[in-house]
Design a protein around this motif. Structure first.
Motif, PDB file in Angstrom:
ATOM      1  N   ARG A   8       0.862  -1.180   0.000  1.00  0.00           N
ATOM      2  CA  ARG A   8       0.000   0.000   0.000  1.00  0.00           C
ATOM      3  C   ARG A   8       0.898   1.230   0.000  1.00  0.00           C
ATOM      4  O   ARG A   8       1.849   1.310   0.775  1.00  0.00           O
ATOM      5  CB  ARG A   8      -0.911   0.049   1.228  1.00  0.00           C
ATOM      6  N   THR A  72       1.469  -7.124   4.924  1.00  0.00           N
ATOM      7  CA  THR A  72       1.424  -6.005   3.979  1.00  0.00           C
ATOM      8  C   THR A  72       2.480  -4.963   4.304  1.00  0.00           C
ATOM      9  O   THR A  72       2.646  -4.560   5.457  1.00  0.00           O
ATOM     10  CB  THR A  72       0.036  -5.333   4.002  1.00  0.00           C
ATOM     11  N   ILE A  74       3.512  -1.145   4.012  1.00  0.00           N
ATOM     12  CA  ILE A  74       2.852   0.151   3.824  1.00  0.00           C
ATOM     13  C   ILE A  74       3.928   1.217   3.661  1.00  0.00           C
ATOM     14  O   ILE A  74       4.681   1.513   4.592  1.00  0.00           O
ATOM     15  CB  ILE A  74       1.932   0.496   5.010  1.00  0.00           C
ATOM     16  N   ASP A  97      -1.453   5.874  -3.760  1.00  0.00           N
ATOM     17  CA  ASP A  97      -2.767   5.410  -4.215  1.00  0.00           C
ATOM     18  C   ASP A  97      -3.868   5.854  -3.271  1.00  0.00           C
ATOM     19  O   ASP A  97      -5.055   5.673  -3.555  1.00  0.00           O
ATOM     20  CB  ASP A  97      -2.766   3.876  -4.308  1.00  0.00           C
ATOM     21  N   LEU A 198      -5.675  -0.893   4.974  1.00  0.00           N
ATOM     22  CA  LEU A 198      -5.802  -2.161   4.239  1.00  0.00           C
ATOM     23  C   LEU A 198      -7.171  -2.286   3.573  1.00  0.00           C
ATOM     24  O   LEU A 198      -7.298  -2.839   2.477  1.00  0.00           O
ATOM     25  CB  LEU A 198      -5.580  -3.348   5.183  1.00  0.00           C
ATOM     26  N   ILE A 201      -7.649   1.642   1.038  1.00  0.00           N
ATOM     27  CA  ILE A 201      -6.638   2.093   0.071  1.00  0.00           C
ATOM     28  C   ILE A 201      -6.356   0.958  -0.908  1.00  0.00           C
ATOM     29  O   ILE A 201      -5.979  -0.141  -0.494  1.00  0.00           O
ATOM     30  CB  ILE A 201      -5.330   2.527   0.774  1.00  0.00           C
ATOM     31  N   SER A 203      -4.487  -1.439  -3.634  1.00  0.00           N
ATOM     32  CA  SER A 203      -3.097  -1.801  -3.909  1.00  0.00           C
ATOM     33  C   SER A 203      -2.670  -1.119  -5.211  1.00  0.00           C
ATOM     34  O   SER A 203      -3.501  -0.794  -6.056  1.00  0.00           O
ATOM     35  CB  SER A 203      -2.954  -3.315  -4.019  1.00  0.00           C
TER      36      SER A 203
END
Length: 605
Positions: A8, A72, A74, A97, A198, A201, A203
């Motif tokens: 992310r 993930t 970030i 993003d 998560l 936002i 990917s």
């Protein structure tokens, strides 16, 4: 288009002092980015690492860090919150993003909030709103949400942008909630922020094809040289890879040296980095912001980034005072030129030109943008002479146009009349007034950039340092008439030497004095403010004549403490025939023409 589900990329945007950097520090700490044995003060702002950032309490340079939450990664881009550094915000948003939009629960949306949100919505990135500082005594959470809704309604470019998730937080205490808590002292952490990232936002989108990225940021260190930083759009990059560097349609061959990704606050060397991630590449000597790095098979660059034009310019040159060379180590025009050219590589909102008479002119987004650069030069050992800031006008349809700004002032209610009067003298027009709290009023004006020059210092004096002032560019309007002079005359030294206690005592009833006894002065230097409109020449080095007769009060002369201006206040103080001498240890206001007789002749022409 494909996507990389385990990454992310988010920007974190807010107005000055709404708690943005504090929240990022909390995210770093909760994600266990630091080992337990790492010496890290809980109260320190990790990301504000630059000396000026710590001293001013603001973020100046956008920074990229990375944390892991579960599986993930970030990438978090901490952006400046002051409109003068909007150039940093505009280009770094291209790597994101989504964005966390922080808003103070008491102050609500402010001018920079509107500026950055507009840019983010135009790009089409997803916004998560974080209402911060909900524990404030005067927090107005419902009103803040209503104003945010109005702001989204005004700026949204599509209907789906009107629906935005809201997180409630106390960034200082590392607490956040999905719903407004009944008790802000209840146990909580920042998990709701991570979960919202998560959930909401997306990917990063990945294009099919070989390696391609746009350089969004530049960095530099003495070991690896220049770093070209950006988000990979397609393919992957490795150390030693041959690439095309596309600069304004022209192609140069380049080879990567090392490639790095962010891990916490550090850059970690990698063997290969794939699309969707943010990468820092060394070895690209000629790479600049907005240039495209791509596989050898790609010959067409990505669209260039549009950065708003500067609104203010200032002349800059070597120190020409009698004290030249006493306090600095970089003194020549050539050294200044080399340093300015280096700055232009990373500071995309700053412009530079050399006039026909050889004068250097730097242009920026505002007084703070320019003064931060001048302060940097000062700390690096440069001696400079700079002139009065001037507004950049432009020709539109054959008419001379000047920039107009929206000026927002939060001030204790008792000073509202004084503030309106001062802004009115500068032809500012009140467009909105609202109560921020029981004792604070928000005033919003439309005023030319010319009218704002020197205004902040005046407002701080009027309100005893309590006013919160911010502005943002609105539009260009036809140039208006001259503004009334807003400053009194100056006290000008007539001789070179050391200021004496007796000399200062004789003139201190004229107005505020800028220096202390034993400070060195020279002819033409401004040493204080005259209480009248005209300038007054005084001999501050004068000593009391020796005599056998003792006068009353001779034992101790009482002096008023000197008025010490900051760099911004010094620039605000200048008139057209004056300039500012900047050295590593001193700021000296002076006349451009130091000799009194020559100044007199110039006035008669």
């Amino acid at each position: 288009m494909n996507s990389s589900n385990n990454i992310r990329n988010i920007a974190i945007i807010a107005h000055v002092d709404h708690g943005k950097t504090t929240l990022v520090d909390g995210l770093l700490k909760q994600s266990k980015t630091f080992r337990e044995n790492e010496a890290l003060m809980t109260s320190s702002l990790i990301l504000d690492s630059n000396d000026q950032e710590r001293e001013r309490g603001i973020t100046i340079f956008a920074k990229n860090i990375a944390v892991n939450y579960g599986e993930t990664k970030i990438n978090i881009i901490d952006t400046p919150g002051h409109a003068d550094f909007g150039g940093e915000v505009e280009r770094t948003l291209n790597m994101a993003d989504g964005a966390l939009l922080l808003v103070d629960a008491q102050e609500g949306p402010m001018p920079q909030t509107k500026f950055v949100l507009k840019k983010a919505l135009e790009i089409g990135i997803k916004i998560i709103v974080v209402i911060n500082k909900i524990d404030k005594k005067d927090a107005r959470i419902d009103q803040t949400i209503n104003k945010l809704s109005d702001l989204f309604l005004e700026l949204a470019v599509s209907d789906d942008q009107l629906d935005f998730p809201i997180i409630y937080a106390i960034g200082r205490d590392m607490k956040a909630w999905n719903e407004l808590p009944a008790d802000s002292n209840s146990a909580a952490d920042l998990s709701p922020v991570f979960e919202a990232i998560l959930k909401y936002i997306p990917s990063p989108k990945i294009q099919d094809g070989p390696f391609k990225m746009q350089v969004t940021t530049l960095d530099w260190d003495s070991f690896k040289g220049k770093y070209c930083i950006g988000r990979i759009i397609s393919g992957s990059v490795k150390p030693g890879m041959n690439l095309n560097l596309i600069i304004n349609g022209k192609i140069e061959k380049a080879t990567t040296d090392k490639v790095y990704v962010s891990q916490g606050l550090k850059r970690v060397e990698a063997n290969e980095i794939t699309a969707g991630d943010i990468v820092a590449i060394t070895g690209i000597k000629n790479g600049g912001i907005g240039d495209t790095l791509a596989d050898l098979s790609i010959t067409e660059g990505l669209p260039s980034m549009d950065i708003e034009e500067p609104t203010l310019s200032i002349s800059i040159g070597p120190n020409t005072s009698p004290f030249m060379g006493k306090e600095g180590k970089f003194l020549t025009s050539r050294q200044i030129l080399e340093r300015v050219e280096k700055e232009l590589q990373t500071n995309v909102a700053m412009k530079f030109q050399i006039l026909d008479d050889g004068q250097y002119i730097i242009s920026g987004r505002g007084e703070l943008h320019i003064s931060v650069f001048l302060e940097t030069l000062r700390r690096e050992g440069f001696e400079l002479t700079v002139g009065k800031p001037s507004v950049i006008t432009k020709k539109i349809d054959g008419k001379e146009m000047e920039p107009v700004e929206e000026l927002t002032i939060d001030v204790p209610t008792e000073y509202v009349g004084s503030v309106k009067s001062e802004v009115g003298r500068r032809k500012g027009m009140l467009t909105f007034q609202d109560e921020v709290s029981v004792s604070t009023t928000r005033l919003i004006f439309e005023i030319t950039t010319r009218g704002i020059l020197g205004l902040r210092g005046s407002l701080m004096t009027l309100t005893k340092g309590t006013a919160i002032v911010s502005s943002i560019f609105l539009r260009y309007d036809p140039s208006g008439g001259a503004l009334a002079k807003t400053r009194k005359g100056a006290l000008i030294a007539t001789a070179q030497g050391k200021a004496s206690t007796y000399g200062i005592h004789l003139i201190q009833d004229k107005g505020p004095i800028f220096l202390s006894p034993a400070e060195e002065v020279y002819e033409g230097m401004l040493i204080g403010i005259n209480g009248r409109e005209e300038d007054l020449e005084v001999n501050v080095c004068k000593e009391k004549a020796l005599s056998n007769v003792r006068s009353a009060g001779e034992e101790g002369l009482l002096l008023t403490p000197p008025t010490i201006f900051s760099l911004e206040q010094s620039l605000d103080f200048l008139e057209d025939d004056e300039c500012l001498e900047i050295t590593p240890t001193k700021l000296r206001l002076r006349k451009k023409t130091l000799n009194s007789q020559l100044r007199s002749r110039e006035r008669k022409r």
